[in-house]
Design a protein around this motif. Sequence first.
Motif, PDB file in Angstrom:
ATOM      1  N   UNK A  98       2.513  -2.575  -4.105  1.00 18.22           N
ATOM      2  CA  UNK A  98       1.266  -3.083  -4.681  1.00 18.22           C
ATOM      3  C   UNK A  98       0.169  -3.146  -3.622  1.00 18.22           C
ATOM      4  N   UNK A  99       0.515  -3.599  -2.421  1.00 15.31           N
ATOM      5  CA  UNK A  99      -0.449  -3.659  -1.309  1.00 15.31           C
ATOM      6  C   UNK A  99      -0.972  -2.255  -0.994  1.00 15.31           C
ATOM      7  N   UNK A 100      -0.090  -1.270  -1.013  1.00 19.30           N
ATOM      8  CA  UNK A 100      -0.484   0.122  -0.776  1.00 19.30           C
ATOM      9  C   UNK A 100      -1.383   0.630  -1.906  1.00 19.30           C
ATOM     10  N   UNK A 101      -0.991   0.379  -3.155  1.00 17.12           N
ATOM     11  CA  UNK A 101      -1.772   0.843  -4.308  1.00 17.12           C
ATOM     12  C   UNK A 101      -3.173   0.219  -4.335  1.00 17.12           C
ATOM     13  N   UNK A 102      -3.289  -1.034  -3.852  1.00 14.78           N
ATOM     14  CA  UNK A 102      -4.582  -1.720  -3.837  1.00 14.78           C
ATOM     15  C   UNK A 102      -5.489  -1.223  -2.716  1.00 14.78           C
ATOM     16  N   UNK A 103      -4.978  -0.286  -1.912  1.00  9.94           N
ATOM     17  CA  UNK A 103      -5.733   0.306  -0.800  1.00  9.94           C
ATOM     18  C   UNK A 103      -6.087  -0.715   0.280  1.00  9.94           C
ATOM     19  N   UNK A 104      -5.188  -1.685   0.500  1.00  5.27           N
ATOM     20  CA  UNK A 104      -5.370  -2.607   1.616  1.00  5.27           C
ATOM     21  C   UNK A 104      -4.875  -1.983   2.917  1.00  5.27           C
ATOM     22  N   UNK A 105      -4.054  -0.928   2.797  1.00 10.40           N
ATOM     23  CA  UNK A 105      -3.504  -0.208   3.953  1.00 10.40           C
ATOM     24  C   UNK A 105      -3.438   1.282   3.601  1.00 10.40           C
ATOM     25  N   UNK A 106      -3.349   2.164   4.628  1.00 10.53           N
ATOM     26  CA  UNK A 106      -3.379   3.600   4.353  1.00 10.53           C
ATOM     27  C   UNK A 106      -2.053   4.216   3.913  1.00 10.53           C
ATOM     28  N   UNK A 107      -0.911   3.600   4.265  1.00 12.09           N
ATOM     29  CA  UNK A 107       0.392   4.195   3.951  1.00 12.09           C
ATOM     30  C   UNK A 107       1.374   3.130   3.468  1.00 12.09           C
ATOM     31  N   UNK A 108       2.460   3.589   2.838  1.00 13.02           N
ATOM     32  CA  UNK A 108       3.494   2.648   2.389  1.00 13.02           C
ATOM     33  C   UNK A 108       4.192   2.006   3.584  1.00 13.02           C
ATOM     34  N   UNK A 109       4.245   2.715   4.701  1.00 10.18           N
ATOM     35  CA  UNK A 109       4.881   2.170   5.896  1.00 10.18           C
ATOM     36  C   UNK A 109       4.031   1.054   6.494  1.00 10.18           C
ATOM     37  N   UNK A 110       2.716   1.242   6.493  1.00  7.17           N
ATOM     38  CA  UNK A 110       1.798   0.196   6.958  1.00  7.17           C
ATOM     39  C   UNK A 110       1.857  -1.010   6.031  1.00  7.17           C
ATOM     40  N   UNK A 111       2.059  -0.754   4.731  1.00  6.25           N
ATOM     41  CA  UNK A 111       2.163  -1.849   3.764  1.00  6.25           C
ATOM     42  C   UNK A 111       3.379  -2.719   4.061  1.00  6.25           C
ATOM     43  N   UNK A 112       4.495  -2.080   4.347  1.00  9.13           N
ATOM     44  CA  UNK A 112       5.711  -2.840   4.671  1.00  9.13           C
ATOM     45  C   UNK A 112       5.479  -3.681   5.920  1.00  9.13           C
ATOM     46  N   UNK A 113       4.811  -3.095   6.907  1.00 10.25           N
ATOM     47  CA  UNK A 113       4.573  -3.800   8.170  1.00 10.25           C
ATOM     48  C   UNK A 113       3.628  -4.988   7.996  1.00 10.25           C
ATOM     49  N   UNK A 114       2.538  -4.779   7.235  1.00 11.27           N
ATOM     50  CA  UNK A 114       1.552  -5.851   7.085  1.00 11.27           C
ATOM     51  C   UNK A 114       2.127  -7.017   6.275  1.00 11.27           C
ATOM     52  N   UNK A 115       3.029  -6.710   5.328  1.00 11.32           N
ATOM     53  CA  UNK A 115       3.710  -7.772   4.587  1.00 11.32           C
ATOM     54  C   UNK A 115       4.686  -8.508   5.508  1.00 11.32           C
ATOM     55  N   UNK A 116       5.473  -7.749   6.257  1.00  8.66           N
ATOM     56  CA  UNK A 116       6.436  -8.346   7.195  1.00  8.66           C
ATOM     57  C   UNK A 116       5.773  -9.297   8.180  1.00  8.66           C
TER      58      UNK A 116
END
Length: 204
Positions: A98-116
């Motif tokens: 969801x974080x990736x789809x909302x364009x808060x980050x450029x990639x799914x890997x960055x999304x996992x990191x920013x959530x972590x």
Amino acid sequence: MSKRQNSKHKIDRRLGVNLWGRPKSPLNNREYGPGQHGQRRKKPTDFGTQLMSKQKLKGYYGNIGEKQFRRLFDEAVRRKGDTGENLIGLLERRLDTVVYRLKFVPTVFAARQIVNHGHILVNGKRVNIPSYQVKEGDVIEVKEKSRELPVVLGAVSSSERDVPDYLEVDHGSMKGKLIRSPALADVPYPVQMEPNLVVEFYSR
């Protein structure tokens, strides 16, 4: 969280597709896997086709670990309705997705990191579990202190992707909401995904 041993580009080349539709993918220039040097691919078996569909779907969501992916599949089986559609819904409602789809980050890997790293709030509370299942109506936002992160600012200003219509977002306040759980046809995959073949793979 599963450890991703290979780079995103190697995943692209191994699967033979530009999985995330990125302009820098090596598949834009050459369409063969790593180390093959242009050798012709053999026609895959039914099992090979099903396995590749599973690896493609699993890889797209940040190379989720096999155990975690299998748990999602088992949950999809338990739910009423089409198992493939249920699986897509569960994958798309992961917090990192969801974080990736909302364009808060450029990639799914960055999304996992920013959530972590605790930069994301769900309904005002910090959630640092990438696999957390977002519910319809949940408000997802970037923490106020994290809104000036270069990775966030770069993603928000990028025109590379659009936010799908099952989400709504205000990039000014860095807040978004899941309006509804998506069906396969709603998800903006850059490549064709075939969850029906994933169901066949696990049903063998």
